[in-house]
Design a protein around this motif. Sequence first.
Motif, PDB file in Angstrom:
ATOM      1  N   ASN A 118       0.811  -1.225   0.000  1.00 49.88           N
ATOM      2  CA  ASN A 118       0.000   0.000   0.000  1.00 49.88           C
ATOM      3  C   ASN A 118       0.841   1.270   0.000  1.00 49.88           C
ATOM      4  O   ASN A 118       0.294   2.368   0.142  1.00 49.88           O
ATOM      5  N   GLU A 165      -1.605   0.176 -10.563  1.00 50.62           N
ATOM      6  CA  GLU A 165      -2.472  -0.694  -9.764  1.00 50.62           C
ATOM      7  C   GLU A 165      -2.221  -2.171 -10.066  1.00 50.62           C
ATOM      8  O   GLU A 165      -2.247  -2.595 -11.225  1.00 50.62           O
ATOM      9  N   GLY A 166      -1.961  -2.927  -9.036  1.00 55.27           N
ATOM     10  CA  GLY A 166      -1.755  -4.363  -9.170  1.00 55.27           C
ATOM     11  C   GLY A 166      -0.331  -4.773  -9.485  1.00 55.27           C
ATOM     12  O   GLY A 166       0.018  -5.959  -9.351  1.00 55.27           O
ATOM     13  N   ARG A 167       0.494  -3.826  -9.919  1.00 56.58           N
ATOM     14  CA  ARG A 167       1.855  -4.178 -10.332  1.00 56.58           C
ATOM     15  C   ARG A 167       2.715  -4.606  -9.143  1.00 56.58           C
ATOM     16  O   ARG A 167       3.547  -5.512  -9.268  1.00 56.58           O
ATOM     17  N   ARG A 169       1.995  -6.271  -6.365  1.00 58.60           N
ATOM     18  CA  ARG A 169       1.790  -7.673  -5.987  1.00 58.60           C
ATOM     19  C   ARG A 169       2.372  -8.608  -7.038  1.00 58.60           C
ATOM     20  O   ARG A 169       3.007  -9.623  -6.716  1.00 58.60           O
ATOM     21  N   ASP A 170       2.166  -8.267  -8.317  1.00 58.90           N
ATOM     22  CA  ASP A 170       2.716  -9.108  -9.387  1.00 58.90           C
ATOM     23  C   ASP A 170       4.243  -9.120  -9.342  1.00 58.90           C
ATOM     24  O   ASP A 170       4.875 -10.162  -9.535  1.00 58.90           O
ATOM     25  N   THR A 204       4.781  -2.642 -18.529  1.00 58.80           N
ATOM     26  CA  THR A 204       3.889  -1.904 -17.631  1.00 58.80           C
ATOM     27  C   THR A 204       4.140  -0.409 -17.737  1.00 58.80           C
ATOM     28  O   THR A 204       3.204   0.400 -17.795  1.00 58.80           O
TER      29      THR A 204
END
Length: 217
Positions: A118, A165-167, A169-170, A204
């Motif tokens: 976060n 967003e989401g990058r 965690r990936d 990305t």
Amino acid sequence: MKDVRPAQKDAYELILEAIDVGVYRPGDRLVESELAERFGVSRTPIREALQRLETQSLLSRDGRSLIVASLTHDQMAELYVVRAELEGLAARLAARHATAEETRVLRGMVEDDFKLLNDPAALARANRRFHKQIHLASHNRYLVQQLDLVHRTMALMATTSLAVEGRGRDALAEHDAIVGAIEAGDGDGAYDALKRHISIAFETRLRHDADAMLAEG
């Protein structure tokens, strides 16, 4: 107000660190007197550091002023090509030469960094730390030197792909795969996993930049 910094850091390292952490961003003007006041050093070493950074293309001229350089699309693409190959090599060598202690440190970094999902800025700093640890685990001083140069230039990118967003965690899942290959002593697997990680990061960034241009248009 002066920054309190370790005495062992010279003016070059202080300015470079400030660019790396985003205190100075692409397009910002660097003024000798302001830098000397900020870092509590005389103007002569500041002037020499600025000349060195200009020689390395980390600063550029805007009239008589020096500004933090920006990367063109082609420069960014070229940088990612070189970075992917060198990082992949570092991972391959780490799989061969990393000590058990170094491998455990890498594993711990991956586990700890999930707590930063976060906070993109903190995650970006942790990401640099993780990659640096792989460089060191390669036990090849010449490769580490070249990767240091690449990562200094990466600081000229105004944003981090980890903010998408989401990058985050990936990216950490990709870090997990890289460390898994290093733990297994799988040089080819580590090389492939890290190259794939850099490729996804580049894609990305390209998508993010394209979306930003569309929004501005």
